[in-house]
Structures are given as structure tokens and as C-alpha cells.
Design a protein around this motif. Structure first.
Motif, short mmCIF file in Angstrom:
data_model
loop_
_atom_site.label_atom_id
_atom_site.label_comp_id
_atom_site.label_asym_id
_atom_site.label_seq_id
_atom_site.Cartn_x
_atom_site.Cartn_y
_atom_site.Cartn_z
N ARG A 59 -36.49 89.48 21.43
CA ARG A 59 -37.86 90.27 22.19
C ARG A 59 -37.41 90.77 23.59
NH1 ARG A 59 -39.24 85.43 23.79
NH2 ARG A 59 -38.18 85.80 25.91
N ASP A 60 -36.47 90.47 24.28
CA ASP A 60 -36.43 90.42 25.27
C ASP A 60 -35.76 91.34 25.20
OD1 ASP A 60 -37.56 88.06 26.39
OD2 ASP A 60 -34.87 87.15 26.80
N LEU A 61 -34.48 92.14 24.39
CA LEU A 61 -33.92 93.55 24.56
C LEU A 61 -34.93 94.64 23.59
CD1 LEU A 61 -31.32 94.85 24.66
CD2 LEU A 61 -30.63 94.41 21.89
N GLY A 62 -35.97 94.15 23.21
CA GLY A 62 -37.09 95.03 22.65
C GLY A 62 -37.72 95.67 23.66
N LEU A 63 -38.25 94.04 24.47
CA LEU A 63 -39.03 94.61 25.93
C LEU A 63 -37.82 95.53 26.89
CD1 LEU A 63 -40.45 90.98 26.76
CD2 LEU A 63 -41.84 92.96 26.57
N ILE A 64 -37.19 95.66 26.99
CA ILE A 64 -35.85 96.60 27.90
C ILE A 64 -35.21 97.99 27.60
CG2 ILE A 64 -33.55 96.68 28.72
CD1 ILE A 64 -33.05 93.70 28.29
N ALA A 65 -35.79 97.82 25.87
CA ALA A 65 -35.64 99.36 25.65
C ALA A 65 -36.71 99.71 25.25
CB ALA A 65 -34.71 99.30 24.57
N GLY A 66 -37.70 98.84 24.95
CA GLY A 66 -38.91 99.56 24.06
C GLY A 66 -39.34 99.87 22.77
N GLN A 67 -38.63 99.66 22.54
CA GLN A 67 -38.66 99.23 20.55
C GLN A 67 -37.54 98.36 20.30
OE1 GLN A 67 -36.86 103.24 20.46
NE2 GLN A 67 -34.86 102.94 19.13
N LYS A 68 -38.28 97.86 18.88
CA LYS A 68 -37.75 96.52 17.97
C LYS A 68 -36.31 97.15 17.86
CE LYS A 68 -37.71 93.86 14.33
NZ LYS A 68 -38.56 94.21 13.30
N PRO A 69 -34.71 96.15 18.76
CA PRO A 69 -33.82 96.19 18.16
C PRO A 69 -33.31 96.20 16.40
CG PRO A 69 -34.44 94.23 19.44
CD PRO A 69 -35.60 94.81 19.30
N VAL A 70 -32.60 96.16 16.60
CA VAL A 70 -31.67 95.89 15.04
C VAL A 70 -30.83 94.45 14.89
CG1 VAL A 70 -29.96 96.63 13.04
CG2 VAL A 70 -31.90 98.53 14.04
N LEU A 71 -30.64 93.89 14.90
CA LEU A 71 -29.78 92.59 14.14
C LEU A 71 -28.91 93.00 13.53
CD1 LEU A 71 -32.38 89.54 14.05
CD2 LEU A 71 -31.28 90.52 16.06
N SER A 72 -27.62 92.92 13.83
CA SER A 72 -25.60 92.98 13.55
C SER A 72 -25.79 91.74 13.02
CB SER A 72 -25.28 93.65 14.23
OG SER A 72 -25.14 93.46 15.07
N LYS A 73 -24.89 91.76 11.53
CA LYS A 73 -24.45 90.84 10.68
C LYS A 73 -23.39 90.87 10.90
CE LYS A 73 -28.76 89.99 8.94
NZ LYS A 73 -30.03 89.46 7.71
N SER A 74 -22.56 89.56 10.34
CA SER A 74 -20.62 89.92 10.24
C SER A 74 -20.48 90.10 8.82
CB SER A 74 -20.37 88.57 10.93
OG SER A 74 -21.11 87.51 9.89
N LYS A 75 -19.80 91.10 8.61
CA LYS A 75 -19.02 91.22 7.41
C LYS A 75 -18.09 90.54 6.81
CE LYS A 75 -18.96 96.10 8.45
NZ LYS A 75 -20.61 96.29 9.17
N LYS A 76 -17.49 89.62 7.17
CA LYS A 76 -17.21 88.51 6.93
C LYS A 76 -16.92 87.47 7.15
CE LYS A 76 -12.12 90.40 8.42
NZ LYS A 76 -11.07 90.76 8.04
N ALA A 77 -16.74 85.97 6.44
CA ALA A 77 -16.70 84.89 7.80
C ALA A 77 -15.35 85.15 7.81
CB ALA A 77 -16.60 83.88 6.07
N ILE A 78 -15.40 84.33 9.21
CA ILE A 78 -14.00 83.81 10.28
C ILE A 78 -14.34 81.77 10.32
CG2 ILE A 78 -12.58 83.81 12.23
CD1 ILE A 78 -13.36 86.94 11.97
N SER A 79 -13.18 81.31 9.82
CA SER A 79 -13.76 79.89 10.01
C SER A 79 -13.11 79.38 11.46
CB SER A 79 -12.84 79.07 9.16
OG SER A 79 -11.35 79.24 8.67
N ASN A 80 -12.16 80.24 11.98
CA ASN A 80 -11.69 79.91 12.90
C ASN A 80 -13.36 80.20 14.24
OD1 ASN A 80 -8.81 79.04 12.60
ND2 ASN A 80 -8.16 80.94 13.15
N PHE A 81 -14.09 80.78 14.37
CA PHE A 81 -14.95 80.93 15.15
C PHE A 81 -16.38 80.63 14.25
CE2 PHE A 81 -12.40 85.36 16.06
CZ PHE A 81 -11.37 84.84 16.68
#
Length: 193
Positions: A59-81
Motif C-alpha cells: 500500500r505504501d509503495l503504491g502511494l509513493i509511486a502512484g500505481q500498484k506494485p508487483v510483489l516478487s517471490k522467491s524462486k527457491k527455498a533457502i533454509s538458512n534464511f
């Protein structure tokens, strides 16, 4: 007669910045004159963030930019993180056209001057005429209500230009009003005088 709205900074670019660049660099063709191609805004999201936090950041990024942001997702699992595959790890927006000019104007005229003890931004470009700026606290933007912010986030801003060299890109941004920090050699020369 067309009554189409033109952003103030775009008008400034067309009327003053482009002719100044042609005069100083001697471009033969108007298409050689560097211009802003796009602006990308990017922020990271903690792996342990819940859905409400993700929604607030989007919501905050959308307010700053003036358009809806795209959410990026992780490509693979990393257990340490503590990261699972397909988990939301960031949000980004790419601005072009009038929205890009409006955001750049708000960044230069409103947001950057509100930073406490602001002495300018680094004059270093990426080697291809593009400029990257990191902001540690996004509440400098007037669209954000500080009371609604539960967790502060940083923001990466990438300004992509059509400039071929860093010097061209720096001159373009300087003429548009980017408050570059003065180099250390200038104050030393002033003291000697």
C-alpha cells in the motif's frame, strides 16, 4: 488546441534541459539527446513478514509511486534464511511516461529536501549513464502518514537514462535538479582562495 496536461518537470526538460544539452554537447540529432527512460522503485520484505505487513508495504509503495506494485517471490527455498519457495520477498514498481516525470519531480522538490541534515546525493553513476539512489526511510514522501507506519522500510530508486556515458547522465540529472553532493576538491580550492 490541445488541453493535454504536461508534467512540470517534463515541460522543463523539453523547454530548457534538452536545448542546454544540445548546446553543451553539440548533438546533431534530437534523438541523441539523453532523456529519462524509466524509474524503478524497489523494496525488500522480511521473510518473517505476515500478510498484514506485506499489504502495508505494498500500500505504501503504491502511494509513493502512484500505481500498484508487483510483489516478487522467491524462486527457491533457502533454509538458512528461513525462506520458502514462492514466499513474497519484495515489491517493485516501474514508472514510465507522465507518472515517471511526476514521481521524479516529487522526489527532487519535496522528498529529498525533507531529509534531516541533507547535503546532497552521491554524484556516482553506474558506468552506463544510469543513477541508483538508496533511501533508508521512506517516510520522507508526503503521501505517507507516519502514524500508519508500523515498520520502516528502505527504498531503492533506479533512474534509467538513454545517456551513453556517466558524464552525459550526470549533466542531464543535474540540469533536471538532482542535488548532487559537491566533491571534496571544491571546498579545498575555496579555502586556498
Amino acid at each position: 488546441m490541445s488541453s493535454k496536461y504536461t508534467p512540470a518537470l517534463k515541460k522543463h526538460y523539453i523547454e530548457q534541459v534538452a536545448p542546454a544539452l544540445v548546446k553543451s554537447r553539440g548533438y546533431a540529432n534530437k534523438h541523441e539527446v539523453p532523456k529519462i527512460a524509466k524509474i524503478s522503485l524497489n523494496t525488500g520484505i522480511d521473510a518473517d513478514a505476515d500478510k498484514n505487513q506485506i499489504a502495508d508495504i505494498a500500500r505504501d509503495l503504491g502511494l509513493i509511486a502512484g500505481q500498484k506494485p508487483v510483489l516478487s517471490k522467491s524462486k527457491k527455498a533457502i533454509s538458512n534464511f528461513k525462506l520458502r519457495q514462492g514466499q513474497v520477498v519484495g515489491a517493485f514498481v516501474t514508472l514510465r511516461g507522465d507518472a515517471m516525470w511526476e514521481f521524479l519531480y516529487r522526489l527532487l522538490a519535496v522528498a529529498l529536501p525533507t531529509i534531516r541534515d541533507f547535503r546532497g546525493v552521491s554524484p556516482k553513476l553506474d558506468g552506463q549513464g544510469n543513477y541508483n539512489l538508496g533511501i533508508t526511510d521512506f517516510t520522507i514522501f508526503p503521501e505517507i502518514t507516519v502514524e500508519n507506519v508500523k515498520k520502516s522500510m528502505g527504498l531503492d530508486i533506479s533512474i534509467v537514462t538513454t545517456a551513453q556515458t556517466d558524464e552525459e547522465g550526470r549533466e542531464l540529472l543535474k540540469l533536471l535538479g538532482m542535488p548532487f553532493r559537491r566533491t571534496e576538491a571544491a571546498p579545498a580550492a575555496a579555502k586556498a582562495a
